[in-house]
Design a protein around this motif. Structure first.
Motif, mmCIF file in Angstrom:
data_model
loop_
_atom_site.group_PDB
_atom_site.id
_atom_site.type_symbol
_atom_site.label_atom_id
_atom_site.label_comp_id
_atom_site.label_asym_id
_atom_site.label_seq_id
_atom_site.Cartn_x
_atom_site.Cartn_y
_atom_site.Cartn_z
ATOM 1 N N ALA A 1 0.860 -1.193 0.000
ATOM 2 C CA ALA A 1 0.000 0.000 0.000
ATOM 3 C C ALA A 1 0.890 1.235 0.000
ATOM 4 O O ALA A 1 1.405 1.631 1.052
ATOM 5 C CB ALA A 1 -0.930 -0.001 1.210
ATOM 6 N N ASN B 1 -9.879 -4.609 -0.995
ATOM 7 C CA ASN B 1 -10.242 -4.657 0.434
ATOM 8 C C ASN B 1 -10.704 -6.033 0.894
ATOM 9 O O ASN B 1 -10.466 -6.420 2.038
ATOM 10 C CB ASN B 1 -11.323 -3.612 0.732
ATOM 11 C CG ASN B 1 -10.725 -2.319 1.271
ATOM 12 O OD1 ASN B 1 -9.545 -2.251 1.583
ATOM 13 N ND2 ASN B 1 -11.546 -1.286 1.377
ATOM 14 N N PHE C 1 -7.654 -8.529 2.120
ATOM 15 C CA PHE C 1 -6.708 -8.281 3.204
ATOM 16 C C PHE C 1 -6.772 -9.340 4.292
ATOM 17 O O PHE C 1 -5.743 -9.706 4.881
ATOM 18 C CB PHE C 1 -6.936 -6.891 3.804
ATOM 19 C CG PHE C 1 -6.384 -5.779 2.963
ATOM 20 C CD1 PHE C 1 -5.033 -5.710 2.674
ATOM 21 C CD2 PHE C 1 -7.225 -4.804 2.447
ATOM 22 C CE1 PHE C 1 -4.522 -4.678 1.889
ATOM 23 C CE2 PHE C 1 -6.720 -3.764 1.670
ATOM 24 C CZ PHE C 1 -5.368 -3.706 1.391
ATOM 25 N N VAL D 1 1.087 -7.186 4.703
ATOM 26 C CA VAL D 1 0.842 -5.924 4.010
ATOM 27 C C VAL D 1 2.009 -4.999 4.321
ATOM 28 O O VAL D 1 2.387 -4.849 5.490
ATOM 29 C CB VAL D 1 -0.484 -5.264 4.451
ATOM 30 C CG1 VAL D 1 -0.584 -3.849 3.868
ATOM 31 C CG2 VAL D 1 -1.664 -6.085 3.991
ATOM 32 N N VAL E 1 3.029 -1.218 4.147
ATOM 33 C CA VAL E 1 2.572 0.162 3.977
ATOM 34 C C VAL E 1 3.815 1.036 3.856
ATOM 35 O O VAL E 1 4.610 1.116 4.794
ATOM 36 C CB VAL E 1 1.710 0.620 5.169
ATOM 37 C CG1 VAL E 1 1.291 2.082 4.987
ATOM 38 C CG2 VAL E 1 0.488 -0.272 5.318
ATOM 39 N N VAL F 1 -4.901 4.423 5.532
ATOM 40 C CA VAL F 1 -4.887 3.094 6.146
ATOM 41 C C VAL F 1 -5.198 3.171 7.633
ATOM 42 O O VAL F 1 -4.995 2.203 8.363
ATOM 43 C CB VAL F 1 -3.520 2.399 5.926
ATOM 44 C CG1 VAL F 1 -3.253 2.167 4.443
ATOM 45 C CG2 VAL F 1 -2.386 3.218 6.549
ATOM 46 N N VAL G 1 -6.048 -2.576 5.707
ATOM 47 C CA VAL G 1 -4.799 -3.314 5.884
ATOM 48 C C VAL G 1 -4.710 -3.934 7.265
ATOM 49 O O VAL G 1 -4.010 -4.943 7.470
ATOM 50 C CB VAL G 1 -3.589 -2.396 5.619
ATOM 51 C CG1 VAL G 1 -3.636 -1.835 4.211
ATOM 52 C CG2 VAL G 1 -3.529 -1.258 6.625
ATOM 53 N N ALA H 1 -5.134 -7.736 7.760
ATOM 54 C CA ALA H 1 -4.131 -8.706 7.322
ATOM 55 C C ALA H 1 -3.498 -9.414 8.521
ATOM 56 O O ALA H 1 -3.584 -8.948 9.660
ATOM 57 C CB ALA H 1 -3.062 -7.999 6.495
ATOM 58 N N VAL I 1 1.253 -6.609 9.379
ATOM 59 C CA VAL I 1 1.412 -5.328 8.692
ATOM 60 C C VAL I 1 2.792 -4.771 9.021
ATOM 61 O O VAL I 1 3.184 -4.725 10.195
ATOM 62 C CB VAL I 1 0.330 -4.311 9.116
ATOM 63 C CG1 VAL I 1 0.538 -2.986 8.369
ATOM 64 C CG2 VAL I 1 -1.060 -4.860 8.850
ATOM 65 N N CYS J 1 0.943 -5.082 13.867
ATOM 66 C CA CYS J 1 1.683 -4.096 13.073
ATOM 67 C C CYS J 1 3.096 -3.909 13.629
ATOM 68 O O CYS J 1 3.291 -3.825 14.844
ATOM 69 C CB CYS J 1 0.950 -2.758 13.064
ATOM 70 S SG CYS J 1 1.786 -1.473 12.115
#
Length: 490
Positions: free
Chosen positions: A337, A401, A404, A410, A412, A419, A439, A442, A445, A469
């Motif tokens: 992304a 979308n 995900f 993902v 970014v 996001v 995202v 997922a 991330v 994340c």
């Protein structure tokens, strides 16, 4: 000869339409630009044979204008980096609005000069009238509106107003995008001042219709230019893609109006098509942010005074390039992304090199593009096309979308607001309700970001604090380069 010229204008207008249609898709955009360019060349050449060109000075001025402006455009177009493309689009769009306003100014001042002719002989010569017709003519043409005709005068003045606003407003947008202007108001109660200037501008536009002198017209243009500046000043940086699209629509509308004033079908058709396309794009961009256009123009979203919403829970968790590359190298599907940070780092080529390495390992890789990612409509598509990314790997928000929740990783890179889960989960957030790339759904991330700062809108991103994340703190190009080196060793 006039028939041939008008036919050339018509063909040019058709080429403009074909070019615009081609530019609606990345696959045909290059061809569309070529068609539109051919149309512009044809319209320009046809102008040399226009029956109104009687003097050598006209040809000299046209050639000089083409040489100077064409040379500057070629030079600036070749040297502008992709990170500055939004600024260039805003600037060139403003030039189109300014040109339309200039046409209106020339026609209005020409009408004033005809009304104020110093003698009956001069007036007769200007309008190809016999002396016996002069008194009758002068009696019925005592102001700009009566001389030009109601329809021509109204559209000419309207085009001048819209073009002047688009010109000065686009210059402000350029200055904001280029980091030369950071103010969100010039005066206290800026929006009320804007309303007052707008009312005054419309009033002098009406007076310009009934005037027989230059002073009112000069004040009208000054007010229109000032209103364009005041209109763009309060608009936050996060709304710039919508604003650029709006000014593009205004420029097209102004060109169409002035084309009617000049009786030029190429300008009428091209201006109308650009105005309509710009209007539709503006609506789509505003819809992508789930905000009405009035909210974009008057709320100041993306300014320093915007409400930042609630604070996210947890803390950012860093990851090293080695761990991130291993995670990506052994994934089944990776989605990238991109956002403005990728443009700033000029990382698109390194990102594509990274993708090619992943594909060699049989990893499925896709790009997820949000409609307002970057600083202008289609910004990310332009960057990825420059890097040679195949179009079939690029997916719009609506297409990607749903994937995900079955995506392993993902990445970014440089995206922020588009996001941010706060748009779905935090009613107090200024971006609440804006459609985003999901995202956060997922499995993992990885966010490539230079630091812990907030996005362009000033809103804290809740994604960065999510359990799934990890933050890879680095410049986008350097981070992609490190990931590439690790993947080559796996």
């Amino acid at each position: 000869m006039n028939t041939v010229v008008q036919l050339c204008y018509f063909v040019a207008a058709v080429l403009f339409i074909l070019g615009l249609k081609g530019m609606s898709s990345p696959r045909t955009a290059r061809k569309g630009i070529v068609w539109a360019g051919i149309g512009m060349v044809l319209a320009t050449v046809a102008t040399f044979f226009h029956p109104d060109l009687h003097h050598a000075v006209n040809y000299l001025l046209i050639i000089l204008a083409i040489a100077v402006s064409g040379g500057l455009a070629w030079w600036s177009g070749k040297r502008v980096p992709m990170t500055d493309m939004p600024q260039m689009v805003a600037l060139y769009n403003g030039m189109g609005g300014g040109a339309a306003a200039a046409i209106g100014a020339v026609e209005l001042f020409k009408a004033v000069s005809q009304i104020g002719a110093t003698s009956a002989q001069q007036l007769a010569a200007q309008k190809d009238l016999g002396l016996e017709q002069v008194e009758q003519f002068a009696a019925g043409h005592s102001h700009v509106g009566s001389l030009l005709g109601a329809d021509h005068a109204v559209l000419g003045i309207s085009g001048a107003l819209i073009g002047a606003v688009a010109f000065s407003g686009s210059l402000v947008a350029w200055a904001k995008l280029d980091g030369r202007l950071h103010r969100n108001q010039l005066l206290p109660a800026q929006q009320l001042v804007n309303l007052g200037v707008f009312v005054a501008t419309v009033l002098f536009a009406i007076l310009s219709y009934y005037t027989d002198g230059s002073a009112v017209i000069i004040v009208f243009f000054v007010l229109a230019l000032v209103f364009g500046v005041f209109m763009a000043i309060p608009i936050g940086g996060a709304d710039m893609p919508v604003v650029i699209s709006l000014f593009n629509a205004l420029t097209g509308l102004a060109v169409g109006f002035e084309g009617y004033l000049l009786g030029n079908p190429a300008m009428i058709i091209a201006g109308t098509v650009v105005g309509a396309a710009g209007s539709l794009l503006t609506q789509l961009m505003a819809k992508a942010m789930n905000r009405p256009l009035t909210n974009v123009l008057f709320s100041g979203f993306g300014t320093a005074t915007a409400d930042a919403g609630s604070d996210p829970e947890g803390e950012m968790k860093a990851i090293q390039a080695e761990d991130a590359a291993i995670m990506m190298g052994y994934a089944n599907q990776v989605v990238i992304a991109p956002g403005y940070g990728m443009a700033v780092a000029q990382a698109q080529h390194k990102v594509w090199e990274l993708v090619e390495l992943l594909q060699e390992r049989d990893v499925s890789v896709k790009f997820a593009i949000h409609p307002v990612a970057g600083r202008m409509p289609g910004h990310m598509n332009v960057l990825l096309a420059e890097a040679g990314v195949p179009y079939d790997l690029i997916y719009d928000m609506e297409e990607i979308n749903a994937e995900f929740d079955r995506t392993d990783v993902v990445v970014v890179i440089g995206a922020n607001d588009v996001v941010n889960p706060a748009a779905k989960n935090d009613p107090s957030s200024p971006i609440y309700g804006m459609p985003i790339l999901d995202v956060a759904a997922a499995h993992n991330v990885i966010v490539i970001k230079r630091g812990k700062g907030k996005g362009f809108s000033g809103v804290e991103n809740h994604l960065f604090f999510a359990d799934n994340c990890r933050m890879l703190f680095n410049d986008g190009q350097k981070a992609a380069g490190e990931l590439i080196q690790v993947l080559k060793k796996l």
